[in-house]
Motif scaffolding. Structure first.
Motif, PDB file in Angstrom:
ATOM      1  N   GLU A  21       2.090  -0.337  -6.255  1.00  0.00           N
ATOM      2  CA  GLU A  21       1.375  -1.523  -5.794  1.00  0.00           C
ATOM      3  C   GLU A  21       1.227  -2.617  -6.845  1.00  0.00           C
TER       4      GLU A  21
ATOM      5  N   ARG B 122       0.859  -1.186   0.000  1.00  0.00           N
ATOM      6  CA  ARG B 122       0.000   0.000   0.000  1.00  0.00           C
ATOM      7  C   ARG B 122       0.891   1.230   0.000  1.00  0.00           C
ATOM      8  N   VAL B 123       0.632   2.161  -0.895  1.00  0.00           N
ATOM      9  CA  VAL B 123       1.446   3.367  -0.939  1.00  0.00           C
ATOM     10  C   VAL B 123       1.349   4.130   0.383  1.00  0.00           C
TER      11      VAL B 123
ATOM     12  N   THR C  22      -3.516  10.476   0.228  1.00  0.00           N
ATOM     13  CA  THR C  22      -3.240   9.824  -1.053  1.00  0.00           C
ATOM     14  C   THR C  22      -4.492   9.648  -1.906  1.00  0.00           C
TER      15      THR C  22
ATOM     16  N   ARG D 202      -0.724   4.997  -8.517  1.00  0.00           N
ATOM     17  CA  ARG D 202      -0.727   3.985  -7.462  1.00  0.00           C
ATOM     18  C   ARG D 202      -0.161   2.665  -7.969  1.00  0.00           C
TER      19      ARG D 202
END
Length: 246
Positions: free
Chosen positions: A45, A22-23, A33, A41
């Motif tokens: 991910e 997960r960022v 985010t 993203r």
């Protein structure tokens, strides 16, 4: 080197899809985010789903060193940075927790398309300092390792609310200054080098993409600009275009 540097550390688990699950693991208090589009993203991910097209722009003073290093790195199989336009594919491997002192380590192998020569083999993990998360990217080398600890920034959104992302070794404040940077690990311990780097990412559909970065190709979903410096002098600027792999 390539995959061999991870011998004895790869688990039987399904490989992760990205350099981080997960960022949000890289964020700090106050960072939102929600404005990151899916293609930005995906860099974090779901990196295996993206093919990378690279356009390098080496500083003239650095170009002879780049060619010399490229030949050595090509043979070694590590940090073989491109000296001309190239296409790169990504593979990931699940690693045991002992492979890094940081959280959630995984291996990412970037290979030149066609030849499958290794561009770089990296251990990505999440470095924590208090309530802040950072990217740790470690490049194993013979008897040493090179590690970059980068902070995440969320850049200004365009008129339609599509923000970009930035990863940089440059600090935002004093707490970052004690953490971020590019470090050499070896027999003499951990040494801060004179290198720094910054990577900026945008959806190719965003209206605020810089002109030098934008690609007029409908297949390109994500673009980036990656600049590396030594003692403040620019060494190389890589321009990235990402397309989804079929």
């Amino acid at each position: 080197m390539g995959e061999r540097v991870f011998a004895g550390l790869v688990t039987a688990e399904a490989p992760p899809r990205g350099i981080v699950d997960r960022v949000e693991d890289y964020t700090r208090e106050g960072q939102d985010t929600a404005s990151l589009p899916a293609e930005v993203r995906a860099f974090f991910e779901d990196c295996e789903a993206l093919e990378i097209r690279i356009r390098p722009d080496w500083a003239l003073w650095a170009l002879p060193f780049a060619w010399a290093w490229h030949l050595v790195a090509w043979a070694v199989g590590q940090l073989c940075l491109p000296v001309r336009g190239s296409t790169v594919h990504v593979r990931t491997l699940a690693l045991e927790a002992r492979s890094s002192p940081n959280r959630s380590p995984r291996a990412v192998i970037r290979e030149y398309a066609g030849s499958r020569k290794v561009m770089q083999s990296v251990v990505y993990a999440v470095h924590r300092r208090g309530k802040r998360g950072y990217m740790s990217a470690t490049f194993p080398l013979p008897g040493h390792a090179l590690e970059g600890i980068l902070r995440l920034g969320i850049t200004e959104p365009d008129a339609e609310g599509r923000a970009g992302a930035m990863l940089t070794s440059l600090p935002e404040d004093a707490e970052d200054a004690a953490t971020t940077g590019v470090f050499l690990h070896g027999p003499l311990g951990r040494i801060r080098t004179g290198f720094d780097e910054s990577l900026e990412l945008w959806s190719n559909a965003a209206t605020n993409v810089p002109r030098e970065v934008r690609v007029e190709d409908r297949d390109v979903v994500l673009v980036g600009r990656h600049e590396q410096r030594f003692l403040g002098a620019r060494v190389v600027r890589h321009l990235y275009a990402f397309v989804r792999r079929t």
